[in-house]
Design a protein around this motif. Structure first.
Motif, PDB file in Angstrom:
ATOM      1  N   THR A  31      25.029  21.993 -20.749  1.00  0.00           N
ATOM      2  CA  THR A  31      25.684  21.675 -19.467  1.00  0.00           C
ATOM      3  C   THR A  31      26.487  20.393 -19.623  1.00  0.00           C
ATOM      4  OG1 THR A  31      25.330  21.474 -17.084  1.00  0.00           O
ATOM      5  CG2 THR A  31      23.769  20.297 -18.474  1.00  0.00           C
ATOM      6  N   TRP A  35      30.037  19.661 -14.661  1.00  0.00           N
ATOM      7  CA  TRP A  35      29.529  20.881 -14.012  1.00  0.00           C
ATOM      8  C   TRP A  35      28.480  20.506 -12.957  1.00  0.00           C
ATOM      9  CZ3 TRP A  35      25.498  23.791 -12.446  1.00  0.00           C
ATOM     10  CH2 TRP A  35      25.756  25.132 -12.118  1.00  0.00           C
ATOM     11  N   ARG A  39      29.162  21.348  -9.095  1.00  0.00           N
ATOM     12  CA  ARG A  39      28.424  22.482  -8.519  1.00  0.00           C
ATOM     13  C   ARG A  39      27.202  22.057  -7.710  1.00  0.00           C
ATOM     14  NH1 ARG A  39      31.793  25.809  -7.773  1.00  0.00           N
ATOM     15  NH2 ARG A  39      30.220  27.405  -7.387  1.00  0.00           N
ATOM     16  N   CYS A 116      10.072  22.703   0.177  1.00  0.00           N
ATOM     17  CA  CYS A 116      11.019  21.657   0.590  1.00  0.00           C
ATOM     18  C   CYS A 116      10.954  21.365   2.089  1.00  0.00           C
ATOM     19  CB  CYS A 116      12.443  22.057   0.229  1.00  0.00           C
ATOM     20  SG  CYS A 116      12.636  22.344  -1.520  1.00  0.00           S
ATOM     21  N   ARG A 155      19.047  25.732 -17.777  1.00  0.00           N
ATOM     22  CA  ARG A 155      20.134  24.893 -17.244  1.00  0.00           C
ATOM     23  C   ARG A 155      20.436  25.188 -15.781  1.00  0.00           C
ATOM     24  NH1 ARG A 155      25.974  26.984 -19.558  1.00  0.00           N
ATOM     25  NH2 ARG A 155      25.850  29.101 -18.766  1.00  0.00           N
ATOM     26  N   GLN A 219      14.404  30.384  -9.750  1.00  0.00           N
ATOM     27  CA  GLN A 219      15.307  30.381  -8.590  1.00  0.00           C
ATOM     28  C   GLN A 219      16.539  31.231  -8.843  1.00  0.00           C
ATOM     29  OE1 GLN A 219      16.590  27.076  -5.620  1.00  0.00           O
ATOM     30  NE2 GLN A 219      17.918  26.770  -7.381  1.00  0.00           N
ATOM     31  N   GLY A 221      19.797  31.150  -7.715  1.00  0.00           N
ATOM     32  CA  GLY A 221      20.556  30.116  -7.012  1.00  0.00           C
ATOM     33  C   GLY A 221      21.510  30.622  -5.957  1.00  0.00           C
ATOM     34  N   LYS A 222      22.286  31.663  -6.315  1.00  0.00           N
ATOM     35  CA  LYS A 222      23.335  32.142  -5.385  1.00  0.00           C
ATOM     36  C   LYS A 222      22.735  32.671  -4.089  1.00  0.00           C
ATOM     37  CE  LYS A 222      27.579  33.521  -7.747  1.00  0.00           C
ATOM     38  NZ  LYS A 222      28.056  32.168  -7.594  1.00  0.00           N
ATOM     39  N   HIS A 256      17.958  18.439   4.216  1.00  0.00           N
ATOM     40  CA  HIS A 256      17.307  18.535   2.908  1.00  0.00           C
ATOM     41  C   HIS A 256      18.390  18.417   1.839  1.00  0.00           C
ATOM     42  CE1 HIS A 256      14.974  19.766  -0.430  1.00  0.00           C
ATOM     43  NE2 HIS A 256      15.520  20.963  -0.538  1.00  0.00           N
ATOM     44  N   ALA A 258      19.474  19.575  -1.384  1.00  0.00           N
ATOM     45  CA  ALA A 258      19.333  20.547  -2.478  1.00  0.00           C
ATOM     46  C   ALA A 258      20.626  20.699  -3.258  1.00  0.00           C
ATOM     47  CB  ALA A 258      18.901  21.900  -1.929  1.00  0.00           C
ATOM     48  N   ASN A 259      21.752  20.564  -2.554  1.00  0.00           N
ATOM     49  CA  ASN A 259      23.052  20.755  -3.190  1.00  0.00           C
ATOM     50  C   ASN A 259      24.084  20.158  -2.245  1.00  0.00           C
ATOM     51  OD1 ASN A 259      25.613  21.956  -3.903  1.00  0.00           O
ATOM     52  ND2 ASN A 259      24.485  23.469  -5.114  1.00  0.00           N
ATOM     53  N   ARG A 261      27.058  20.861  -1.840  1.00  0.00           N
ATOM     54  CA  ARG A 261      27.889  21.893  -1.195  1.00  0.00           C
ATOM     55  C   ARG A 261      27.155  22.532  -0.016  1.00  0.00           C
ATOM     56  NH1 ARG A 261      29.111  26.176  -4.676  1.00  0.00           N
ATOM     57  NH2 ARG A 261      27.390  25.588  -6.030  1.00  0.00           N
ATOM     58  N   ILE A 262      25.813  22.608  -0.110  1.00  0.00           N
ATOM     59  CA  ILE A 262      25.037  23.129   1.035  1.00  0.00           C
ATOM     60  C   ILE A 262      25.127  22.127   2.183  1.00  0.00           C
ATOM     61  CG2 ILE A 262      22.706  23.692   1.882  1.00  0.00           C
ATOM     62  CD1 ILE A 262      22.003  24.750  -0.864  1.00  0.00           C
ATOM     63  N   ASN A 286      16.930  16.512  -5.889  1.00  0.00           N
ATOM     64  CA  ASN A 286      16.127  17.274  -4.928  1.00  0.00           C
ATOM     65  C   ASN A 286      14.647  16.976  -5.161  1.00  0.00           C
ATOM     66  OD1 ASN A 286      14.708  19.180  -3.474  1.00  0.00           O
ATOM     67  ND2 ASN A 286      15.922  20.926  -4.154  1.00  0.00           N
TER      68      ASN A 286
HETATM   69  O1  UT7 Z   1      15.537  23.166  -2.513  1.00  0.00           O
HETATM   70  C1  UT7 Z   1      15.187  24.515  -2.437  1.00  0.00           C
HETATM   71  C2  UT7 Z   1      16.352  25.367  -2.113  1.00  0.00           C
HETATM   72  N1  UT7 Z   1      17.261  25.432  -3.238  1.00  0.00           N
HETATM   73  C3  UT7 Z   1      18.559  25.442  -3.044  1.00  0.00           C
HETATM   74  O2  UT7 Z   1      18.995  25.340  -1.926  1.00  0.00           O
HETATM   75  C4  UT7 Z   1      19.456  25.676  -4.236  1.00  0.00           C
HETATM   76  C5  UT7 Z   1      20.543  26.681  -3.902  1.00  0.00           C
HETATM   77  N2  UT7 Z   1      21.428  27.063  -5.006  1.00  0.00           N
HETATM   78  C6  UT7 Z   1      22.256  26.205  -5.616  1.00  0.00           C
HETATM   79  O3  UT7 Z   1      22.255  25.033  -5.342  1.00  0.00           O
HETATM   80  C7  UT7 Z   1      23.256  26.768  -6.611  1.00  0.00           C
HETATM   81  O4  UT7 Z   1      23.275  28.170  -6.517  1.00  0.00           O
HETATM   82  C8  UT7 Z   1      22.994  26.347  -8.081  1.00  0.00           C
HETATM   83  C9  UT7 Z   1      23.290  24.879  -8.247  1.00  0.00           C
HETATM   84  C10 UT7 Z   1      21.550  26.648  -8.450  1.00  0.00           C
HETATM   85  C11 UT7 Z   1      23.912  27.116  -9.016  1.00  0.00           C
HETATM   86  O5  UT7 Z   1      25.273  26.948  -8.647  1.00  0.00           O
HETATM   87  P1  UT7 Z   1      26.245  28.201  -8.500  1.00  0.00           P
HETATM   88  O6  UT7 Z   1      27.572  27.678  -8.202  1.00  0.00           O
HETATM   89  O7  UT7 Z   1      25.624  29.136  -7.516  1.00  0.00           O
HETATM   90  O8  UT7 Z   1      26.263  28.782  -9.956  1.00  0.00           O
HETATM   91  P2  UT7 Z   1      25.873  30.242 -10.452  1.00  0.00           P
HETATM   92  O9  UT7 Z   1      24.399  30.396 -10.496  1.00  0.00           O
HETATM   93  O10 UT7 Z   1      26.681  31.273  -9.749  1.00  0.00           O
HETATM   94  O11 UT7 Z   1      26.414  30.192 -11.937  1.00  0.00           O
HETATM   95  C12 UT7 Z   1      27.831  30.131 -12.208  1.00  0.00           C
HETATM   96  C13 UT7 Z   1      28.024  30.000 -13.706  1.00  0.00           C
HETATM   97  C14 UT7 Z   1      27.172  30.982 -14.524  1.00  0.00           C
HETATM   98  O12 UT7 Z   1      27.935  31.353 -15.662  1.00  0.00           O
HETATM   99  P3  UT7 Z   1      28.694  32.769 -15.709  1.00  0.00           P
HETATM  100  O13 UT7 Z   1      27.637  33.796 -15.516  1.00  0.00           O
HETATM  101  O14 UT7 Z   1      29.678  32.725 -14.576  1.00  0.00           O
HETATM  102  O15 UT7 Z   1      29.309  32.767 -17.061  1.00  0.00           O
HETATM  103  C15 UT7 Z   1      26.018  30.163 -14.974  1.00  0.00           C
HETATM  104  O16 UT7 Z   1      25.458  30.606 -16.185  1.00  0.00           O
HETATM  105  O17 UT7 Z   1      27.584  28.683 -14.106  1.00  0.00           O
HETATM  106  C16 UT7 Z   1      26.643  28.800 -15.167  1.00  0.00           C
HETATM  107  N3  UT7 Z   1      25.708  27.704 -15.063  1.00  0.00           N
HETATM  108  C17 UT7 Z   1      25.921  26.515 -15.647  1.00  0.00           C
HETATM  109  N4  UT7 Z   1      26.919  26.067 -16.427  1.00  0.00           N
HETATM  110  C18 UT7 Z   1      26.827  24.793 -16.864  1.00  0.00           C
HETATM  111  C19 UT7 Z   1      24.550  27.650 -14.372  1.00  0.00           C
HETATM  112  N5  UT7 Z   1      23.984  26.438 -14.509  1.00  0.00           N
HETATM  113  C20 UT7 Z   1      24.810  25.723 -15.306  1.00  0.00           C
HETATM  114  C21 UT7 Z   1      24.779  24.414 -15.796  1.00  0.00           C
HETATM  115  N6  UT7 Z   1      25.806  24.000 -16.573  1.00  0.00           N
HETATM  116  N7  UT7 Z   1      23.779  23.553 -15.517  1.00  0.00           N
END
Ligand code: UT7
Length: 334
Positions: A31, A35, A39, A116, A155, A219, A221-222, A256, A258-259, A261-262, A286
């Motif tokens: 990572t 990123w 993100r 959380c 990651r 998790q 994530g999406k 809370h 967590a992100n 963007r949220i 978080n």
């Molecule tokens: O506190 C409890 C509640 N939790 C939350 O509210 C968390 C909610 N979710 C999130 O915050 C986000 O969904 C995440 C931060 C977990 C992930 O962000 P995202 O923008 O939804 O990314 P994604 O899972 O859609 O992944 C997009 C791409 C993927 O690659 P491909 O498949 O498009 O090639 C992932 O493999 O980003 C990749 N990716 C990363 N790349 C670099 C995922 N994690 C990483 C990373 N570094 N750390």
């Protein structure tokens, strides 16, 4: 009899010294700082190091600050509630350990687990005990050592989670301040999207599961992201509408963390400017049940008596909801 309200009268907090940077995370998994910042919005997070140190260590420090800052003595506390998903042990409870560490020997103490959302669940519980007139001095301590259930080879999760705890003293008042209203929810159909699978009574420890990281956070994530935004915004709107509050009436949103963007999406949906939103995710990540009380801790000096706060959360369970809090005091000289 006059109606009693439950009001926060002091706040304490603790975050560990160790700073885990995005650069260090980039050495563990594939990572980059860019990123993670784009993100998730986290630059660094605190991690509790030291053998045998768990959530009770951080909780004890947070509550200690309350006894330093207020006139209240440990023996005056009636009840200690600890909201955590990462207790030191299966038993005794983390609340029991904290009560013992600080000499709260006249209190009964228990843990509650709502991931959380722990702080809002704890606040609602304390509110009911105070309104019933049964207890007069309640400590709610809320936090997690998420590093103990984080997979540092994944990651998609390891940049997010962190350690920390906050604590509040809650007392009765006949003034119209304190917890005004709240709406909390639970829906375990979210289990499959966010959980720690092993280590509990359903799936006790095995070597194989340990090797497969089944004792750490899973998790999707999406999915979680989408539900978190909708549910935090919906519950906040519901509580605001029910209390006749428009966005102009709100002094602070305490979401809370967590992100980023949220947080931004929720604030946008509520039409509230970013200056009115407490955000410390860049520095603290978080910390699960710790995020909301740690915000109150960091913003305590800016809060004024009568300020309208909307606290909102989303977490594993799923658990979520919002609380309308009228702040109870102006900055105190410590
Ligand atoms: O506190 C409890 C509640 N939790 C939350 O509210 C968390 C909610 N979710 C999130 O915050 C986000 O969904 C995440 C931060 C977990 C992930 O962000 P995202 O923008 O939804 O990314 P994604 O899972 O859609 O992944 C997009 C791409 C993927 O690659 P491909 O498949 O498009 O090639 C992932 O493999 O980003 C990749 N990716 C990363 N790349 C670099 C995922 N994690 C990483 C990373 N570094 N750390």
């Amino acid at each position: 009899m006059e109606e009693l309200n439950a009001v926060i009268t002091c706040v304490g907090g603790y975050v560990p010294d160790y700073v885990l940077t995005n650069e260090e995370i980039s050495e563990l998994v594939d990572t980059t700082d860019e990123w993670i910042m784009t993100r998730i919005g986290i630059k660094e997070r605190r991690i509790l190091k030291g053998e045998g140190l768990g959530t009770s260590f951080m909780g004890t420090k947070a509550v200690e600050e309350i006894f330093r800052k207020s006139d209240v003595k440990p023996e005056e506390i009636d009840l200690v509630i600890c909201a955590t998903t990462t207790p030191d042990y299966s038993f005794p409870s983390t609340a029991a350990l904290i009560a013992h560490n600080l000499g709260m020997k006249n209190a009964f103490a228990f843990d509650m687990e709502a991931a959380c959302s722990g702080f809002l669940y704890g606040l609602e519980t304390a509110n009911a005990f105070i309104k019933a007139g049964r207890y007069k001095k309640i400590i709610l301590v809320s936090g997690d050592k998420l590093s103990s259930v984080t997979n540092y080879t994944d990651r998609t999760t390891c940049p997010i989670f962190a350690d920390g705890a906050g604590a509040v003293l809650i007392e009765p008042t006949t003034e119209k301040v304190g917890v005004m209203d709240s709406q909390l929810y639970t829906d375990a159909s979210g289990f499959k999207h966010l959980h720690v699978w092993g280590g509990g009574s359903a799936n006790p420890l095995t070597h194989e599961d340990l090797d497969n990281h089944r004792y750490t956070i899973y998790q999707e994530g999406k999915v979680v992201f989408k539900v978190a935004v909708t549910n935090m915004a919906d519950s906040s709107e519901l509580v605001m509408n029910r209390n006749g509050l428009s966005k102009e009436d709100i002094n602070w949103i305490v979401p809370h963390q967590a992100n980023i963007r949220i947080i931004d999406a929720v604030a946008n949906r509520m039409g509230v400017d970013r200056e009115k939103v407490m955000i410390n995710i860049q520095r603290l990540g978080n910390t699960s049940a710790g995020t909301i009380p740690l915000c109150l801790w960091e913003w305590e000096d800016k809060l004024k008596k009568g300020d309208n706060l909307i606290l909102t959360t989303f977490g594993g369970g799923f658990t979520w909801g919002a609380t309308y809090l009228k702040w109870g005091y102006d900055k105190k000289e410590n």
